[in-house]
Structures are given as C-alpha cells and as structure tokens.
Enzyme design. Structure first.
Site, short mmCIF file in Angstrom:
data_model
loop_
_atom_site.label_atom_id
_atom_site.label_comp_id
_atom_site.label_asym_id
_atom_site.label_seq_id
_atom_site.Cartn_x
_atom_site.Cartn_y
_atom_site.Cartn_z
N GLU A 229 63.23 39.55 24.14
CA GLU A 229 63.21 40.97 23.74
C GLU A 229 62.18 41.77 24.53
O GLU A 229 62.02 42.97 24.33
CB GLU A 229 62.90 41.09 22.23
CG GLU A 229 63.99 40.54 21.33
CD GLU A 229 65.36 41.12 21.65
OE1 GLU A 229 65.47 42.34 21.82
OE2 GLU A 229 66.32 40.33 21.75
N ARG B 57 61.21 44.74 53.74
CA ARG B 57 61.88 45.41 54.85
C ARG B 57 60.99 46.45 55.53
O ARG B 57 61.22 46.81 56.68
CB ARG B 57 63.19 46.08 54.38
CG ARG B 57 64.26 45.09 53.98
CD ARG B 57 65.49 45.80 53.49
NE ARG B 57 66.11 46.61 54.53
CZ ARG B 57 66.90 46.16 55.47
NH1 ARG B 57 67.18 44.88 55.53
NH2 ARG B 57 67.42 46.96 56.37
N PRO C 41 63.22 47.59 31.76
CA PRO C 41 64.18 48.70 31.86
C PRO C 41 63.56 50.02 31.40
O PRO C 41 64.11 51.09 31.64
CB PRO C 41 65.31 48.27 30.91
CG PRO C 41 64.71 47.25 30.01
CD PRO C 41 63.61 46.60 30.76
N ASP D 295 68.19 53.41 57.97
CA ASP D 295 68.79 53.08 56.68
C ASP D 295 68.87 54.29 55.75
O ASP D 295 68.02 55.18 55.84
CB ASP D 295 67.94 52.02 55.95
CG ASP D 295 68.25 50.61 56.43
OD1 ASP D 295 69.32 50.41 57.01
OD2 ASP D 295 67.40 49.73 56.19
N1 SAM Z 1 64.66 44.60 24.63
C1 SAM Z 1 64.32 45.11 25.93
C2 SAM Z 1 64.56 46.61 25.96
O1 SAM Z 1 65.49 47.07 25.33
O2 SAM Z 1 63.83 47.31 26.68
C3 SAM Z 1 65.13 44.43 27.02
C4 SAM Z 1 64.73 43.04 27.27
S1 SAM Z 1 65.65 42.32 28.60
C5 SAM Z 1 66.87 41.44 27.77
C6 SAM Z 1 64.60 41.02 29.18
C7 SAM Z 1 63.76 41.34 30.40
O3 SAM Z 1 64.58 41.60 31.52
C8 SAM Z 1 62.84 42.53 30.30
O4 SAM Z 1 61.65 42.22 29.61
C9 SAM Z 1 62.59 42.85 31.75
O5 SAM Z 1 61.56 42.05 32.31
C10 SAM Z 1 63.90 42.46 32.42
N2 SAM Z 1 64.76 43.63 32.67
C11 SAM Z 1 65.89 43.96 32.01
N3 SAM Z 1 66.45 45.05 32.52
C12 SAM Z 1 65.68 45.45 33.54
C13 SAM Z 1 65.73 46.54 34.44
N4 SAM Z 1 66.71 47.43 34.42
N5 SAM Z 1 64.76 46.65 35.38
C14 SAM Z 1 63.75 45.75 35.43
N6 SAM Z 1 63.64 44.70 34.58
C15 SAM Z 1 64.59 44.55 33.66
#
Ligand code: SAM
Length: 252
Positions: free
Chosen positions: A114, A152, A87, A167
């Site tokens: 995490e 795509r 994220p 699109d």
């Molecule tokens: N503690 C982390 C933080 O606050 O940045 C979030 C960890 S999340 C619970 C677990 C995993 O989900 C991340 O390591 C990532 O690979 C994936 N993930 C979560 N949200 C995402 C997003 N918006 N885009 C891409 N991957 C995401």
C-alpha cells in the site's frame, strides 16, 4: 554517477543491466548501479519489511525503520537526493532527467504493497517522484525508467551526443519522422526530399515536421521563444490546416 536502488525484490533487476546502453555505460564506468536488498537493513530475526496499517484497512505498509537504516548507510554525502517512487509524487520529465544527471549519487526507494510509512516521506526523503498517472505494483519499474532516462544525459552514455539533443523533449519539440530502407514498402513511399542530397532542404523539412507534430499533439510543450523562422513555418502549417478544415467543411 551512482544510482542506489533500495528494494525488497532485488531479483527484478537481474537482467535489465545485462544488455544495451546501460550495460555499456556500466562497463565504461560512466554509471554505477547498486541494488540494495531492504531486508538486509531490518533489525528483527524475521527480516520484516512490512506490517499492518495502524487504524486498520487493506494491505500492508512498508516499515520506516529498514528504509531509514538503508538510506543512512548508503548515502555518501548529506546532500545526495533520496527519491521515493510514488504515484503521488512530482511528475518525472526530461528536465528532471537532465538536471539529475549532474548529481554524483541518487538514491531511489522502491515502494510496494500500500506504500510506505508516512514518516519516511516527512522526515527522510528529498521528494516523491511519479512516472505517470497510473498505479504500478512496485517502484522497481519506475526506478528503471529513471535510471535509463537520467543516464542518457551523462556524456558518453549515448554514442552520439547529437541524438540526445535531437530527441523529443530536449528542445521542447518532438523528434522528426525517421525512415530507413526500403524506399518503397508495400507502396508506402519515403518522402522524396530525404533523397535530394540537399542538406539544407532536408533540415528544413525535418524542422517543419517537428514543429507540425508538436503543435498538433502537444502545443503545451512548444517553446515560447520560437525563432522568427520557426514562427513563419508554424504560421504556414496553421494556415494549411485551416485550409484543410475549410475543404472538409464544404464536402460535408
Ligand atoms: N496505495 C498507493 C497509492 O494509492 O498511492 C499505491 C501503492 S503501489 C501499489 C506500490 C508502489 O508502487 C508505490 O509505493 C510506489 O513505490 C510504486 N508506484 C506505483 N505507481 C507508481 C507511479 N506511477 N510512479 C512511481 N511509482 C509508482
């Protein structure tokens, strides 16, 4: 084009490639999708992929060692990009999807818990990629979004090439409204221009609707280099909108 997805939950991918456009793309040999179980790249007898964070705190962190091992084993060419779903990463969009469709191999590392040991981010991957400002429980969902959106743009994956061009986002404009049978559904009628048989008129109506929708919802997307014709259409839409605002002002 090959997607290599590194995950601790390979079972999540069991059915997603068994139907639809991606299934056909795989059958036609246009894309390959390989799912790699991260546990197979561990070096201890418990196949441990995570551990407690140094310094204390909540949750578990994915260990660097298996991720380094997996990527080093899977990467075919040094230059093939390795993206960590996160994220905190750069926002994935249509421009990236199109550009990435030209790579021969893309490696996607799915985080869990995490997140991953910072050394993976600093010394292994090409970039961190986010699919939006929210938290998912794992990178697996994000990796599927990426595989679908990138595929795509690979010639032959979508039956009709023009549908990809048409699109939303392809030309910095949202797609125009679409209708199908019946012509009249519970009194809600399809715009009559669509039955006119006049393709020029239909094309013009669709262009106007695309411009209107994009201008109202996402003016930030709109191409700065609009044609003179589009600028004229947009001028008309804006003045119509002004007129409407004015009318409602009077009625208040
Ligand atoms: N503690 C982390 C933080 O606050 O940045 C979030 C960890 S999340 C619970 C677990 C995993 O989900 C991340 O390591 C990532 O690979 C994936 N993930 C979560 N949200 C995402 C997003 N918006 N885009 C891409 N991957 C995401």
């Amino acid at each position: 084009m090959r997607f290599d997805i590194i995950t601790i939950l390979p079972c999540l991918f069991d059915s997603v490639f068994s139907g639809g456009i991606l299934k056909r793309a795989i059958e036609k040999g246009l894309i390959q999708v390989q799912i790699h179980n991260l546990r197979n790249y561990t070096e201890d007898k418990h196949k441990q992929v995570d551990d407690r964070p140094f310094g204390g705190g909540q949750g578990m962190v994915m260990k660097a060692e298996p991720i380094f091992n997996a990527v080093e084993h899977i990467q075919e060419k040094k230059g093939s990009p390795v993206y960590l779903l996160s994220p905190q990463g750069k926002k994935f969009d249509s421009g990236k999807a199109k550009k990435w469709s030209e790579y021969e191999q893309i490696i996607l590392v799915c985080g869990r818990y995490e997140g991953v040991d910072e050394r993976v981010i600093r010394y292994l991957i090409t970039d961190e990629i986010s699919i939006g400002d929210y938290i998912l429980s794992g990178g697996e969902y994000a990796s599927l979004v990426i595989v679908d959106a990138v595929s795509r743009f690979i010639p032959g994956v979508v039956g009709k090439e023009e549908s990809v061009q048409q699109d939303s986002f392809s030309k910095n404009l949202f797609d125009f409204p679409q209708y199908t049978r019946p012509r009249d559904f519970r009194g809600m009628k399809v715009p009559s221009v669509l039955f006119s048989g006049d393709h020029q008129k239909i094309g013009q109506w669709r262009r106007e609707e695309s411009l209107k929708k994009t201008w109202i919802r996402r003016p930030d997307l709109m191409d700065k280099d609009l044609s003179e014709e589009d600028k004229a259409i947009l001028g008309k839409i804006k003045s119509e909108k002004k007129g409407k605002n004015h009318e409602s002002d009077e009625s208040c």
